[in-house]
Design an enzyme around this catalytic site. Structure first.
Site, short mmCIF file in Angstrom:
data_model
loop_
_atom_site.label_atom_id
_atom_site.label_comp_id
_atom_site.label_asym_id
_atom_site.label_seq_id
_atom_site.Cartn_x
_atom_site.Cartn_y
_atom_site.Cartn_z
N LYS A 195 34.21 -3.78 -14.19
CA LYS A 195 33.25 -2.98 -13.42
C LYS A 195 33.74 -2.95 -11.98
O LYS A 195 33.83 -3.98 -11.32
CB LYS A 195 31.86 -3.59 -13.49
CG LYS A 195 30.85 -2.82 -12.65
CD LYS A 195 29.43 -3.30 -12.86
CE LYS A 195 28.47 -2.49 -12.01
NZ LYS A 195 27.09 -2.93 -12.18
N LYS A 248 33.88 0.61 -16.35
CA LYS A 248 32.91 1.37 -15.56
C LYS A 248 33.39 1.50 -14.13
O LYS A 248 33.77 0.49 -13.55
CB LYS A 248 31.57 0.62 -15.60
CG LYS A 248 30.49 1.22 -14.74
CD LYS A 248 29.27 0.37 -14.80
CE LYS A 248 28.24 0.98 -13.86
NZ LYS A 248 27.20 0.08 -13.53
C1 PBG Z 1 23.24 -2.75 -12.03
C2 PBG Z 1 23.89 -1.50 -12.52
C3 PBG Z 1 24.44 -0.46 -11.77
C4 PBG Z 1 24.79 0.53 -12.69
C5 PBG Z 1 24.49 0.04 -13.96
N1 PBG Z 1 23.95 -1.22 -13.84
C6 PBG Z 1 24.57 -0.26 -10.30
C7 PBG Z 1 25.38 -1.18 -9.50
O1 PBG Z 1 26.07 -2.07 -10.00
O2 PBG Z 1 25.32 -1.06 -8.28
C8 PBG Z 1 25.37 1.88 -12.34
C9 PBG Z 1 25.18 2.95 -13.37
C10 PBG Z 1 25.43 4.34 -12.89
O3 PBG Z 1 25.86 4.60 -11.76
O4 PBG Z 1 25.18 5.25 -13.69
N2 PBG Z 1 24.07 -3.79 -11.68
#
Ligand code: PBG
Length: 323
Positions: A195, A248
Site C-alpha cells: 500500500k 494499492k
Molecule cells: C484506510 C483506507 C484508505 C483507503 C482504504 N482504506 C485511505 C488511506 O489509507 O488513507 C483508500 C481507498 C480509496 O482511495 O479508494 N486506511
C-alpha cells in the site's frame, strides 16, 4: 508476408476467440460507505455516482448488486467527529452503528461476501491509521492491540474477510492470532500488502472525512518510488498467514501487481482506488473521454497485469453495462 497478425483481428467472432483477458462481476469487490441514520443517500462530491448510504439504503443497494452478479462488498464507516478519539474506541464498541449494521447486512444476505477494513483512521481524532504520540510519531506495537480488538469486533458480526489497511508491521500475524484464539479461524485476511503513500486516496478521505489532521502517512505507507519493498511486505504477509495479497493503488502500480502475481501463489487483489475512479469520472462528465470504454479498458489492464480480484467503485456501472 508469412505472418499477418491482423488475421486474428479480422472479425468480432475471431477477436472474441483469441481474447486473453476477461473481466466479469465475479472479479469484483464493491466498496460501500455506510452512514449513521435512516433514509440517507449523500453523494460524494469528488466521486460522482458514489453515495454514502444509511443502512436501509445500503441493504437496497446490496440487493440490486447481487442481482447484477456482484457478490462481494467492502463496507467502510463514515464516523461523525463526536465519535472520534485518539484511541479509535468506537472501532471495537459492539454497540457502535457500524458493527450493528454489519450484523444486519450479513444476516440479510448470508450469501454475500462481506469485507471490512482494519485501520484506525475513520475513528481516530488524529486521522491516522495508528496511534499518534505527543511528537507526532505513529506507534506500531501499541497500535496492534487496537487493530486486534477492531478485527475481533468485526469478526463477531459474522463478516467474511478482514482487510488490514493500516500498514503497521506484524499486524497480519497479530490479527490472525486474535481471530484464531477466539474461534474465528474461518475468517479470512486480505492484507493490504503493498500500500503506497498515494495522492489517489483523496476522494476516499473526502467520503469518510478521514484525512490526517497533521503530517502524512509516509512513515507507514510505502514510497511510490520503490518496488523491492513490495517483496519484503509480501513475504511477511505470506508467512503471517494472509489469504490474499493486495496492491494499492492499481493503475500507477501495474508493475507491482505483475511482480506479486509472478512471485506468489496467493490470490492477488488490486484496489482501483477513489482517485482513479474520480479521474475517469471527471473526464467522462466533461466529455473528454468515453467513460464506458475507458472504464472497461482500465479494468482489463488491472486484470491483465495479474490481479485476480479488483476492488473497484466501477463495479455496479460495469455490471449494468454488461447486463
Ligand atoms: C484506510 C483506507 C484508505 C483507503 C482504504 N482504506 C485511505 C488511506 O489509507 O488513507 C483508500 C481507498 C480509496 O482511495 O479508494 N486506511
Amino acid at each position: 508476408m508469412l505472418k499477418r497478425p491482423r488475421r486474428n483481428r479480422k472479425s468480432a467472432a475471431i477477436r472474441d476467440l483469441v481474447q486473453q483477458t476477461i473481466v466479469t462481476t465475479d472479479d469484483f469487490i464493491f466498496p460501500l460507505f455506510l452512514l449513521e441514520g435512516k433514509n440517507l443517500k449523500v453523494e460524494v462530491e469528488s466521486m460522482p455516482g458514489i453515495f454514502r448510504l444509511s443502512l436501509d439504503q445500503m441493504l437496497l443497494e446490496i440487493e440490486q448488486c447481487l442481482k447484477l452478479g456482484i457478490k462481494a462488498f467492502d463496507v467502510f464507516p463514515v464516523v461523525d467527529d463526536k465519535h472520534k478519539d485518539k484511541e479509535a474506541t468506537q472501532s471495537h464498541n459492539p454497540d457502535f452503528f457500524y458493527l450493528k449494521a454489519l450484523e444486519t447486512i450479513k444476516a440479510t444476505f448470508p450469501e454475500a461476501c462481506i469485507m471490512t477494513d482494519v485501520a484506525m483512521d475513520p475513528y481516530s481524532s488524529d486521522g491516522h491509521d495508528g496511534l499518534v504520540d505527543e511528537d507526532g510519531n505513529i506507534l506500531n506495537d501499541e497500535t496492534l492491540e487496537i487493530l486486534g480488538a477492531m478485527a475481533l469486533a468485526q469478526a463477531e458480526t459474522g463478516i467474511d474477510i478482514i482487510g488490514p489497511s493500516d500498514m503497521m508491521d506484524g499486524r497480519v500475524e497479530y490479527i490472525r492470532d486474535v481471530l484464531d484464539d477466539n474461534g474465528y479461524e474461518d475468517v479470512s485476511i486480505m492484507s493490504y500488502t503493498a500500500k503506497y503513500a498515494s495522492a489517489f486516496y483523496g476522494p476516499f478521505r473526502d467520503a469518510l472525512d478521514s484525512a490526517p489532521k497533521s503530517g502524512d502517512k509516509k512513515s507507514y505507507q510505502m514510497n511510490p518510488a520503490n518496488q523491492r519493498e513490495a517483496i519484503i511486505e509480501a513475504d511477511l504477509d505470506e508467512e503471517e498467514g494472509a489469504d490474499f495479497l493486495m496492491v494499492k493503488p492499481a493503475l500507477a502500480y501495474l508493475d507491482v501487481i505483475k511482480l506479486l502475481n509472478d512471485n506468489y501463489d496467493l490470490p492477488i487483489t488490486a484496489y482501483n482506488v477513489s482517485g482513479e475512479y474520480a479521474m475517469l469520472k471527471a473526464a467522462g462528465l466533461k466529455g473528454w473521454l468515453d467513460y464506458d470504454q475507458a472504464m472497461r479498458e482500465t479494468l482489463l489492464s488491472i486484470k491483465r497485469a495479474g490481479a485476480d480480484i479488483i476492488l473497484t467503485y466501477h463495479a455496479k456501472e460495469f455490471a449494468l453495462l454488461n447486463k
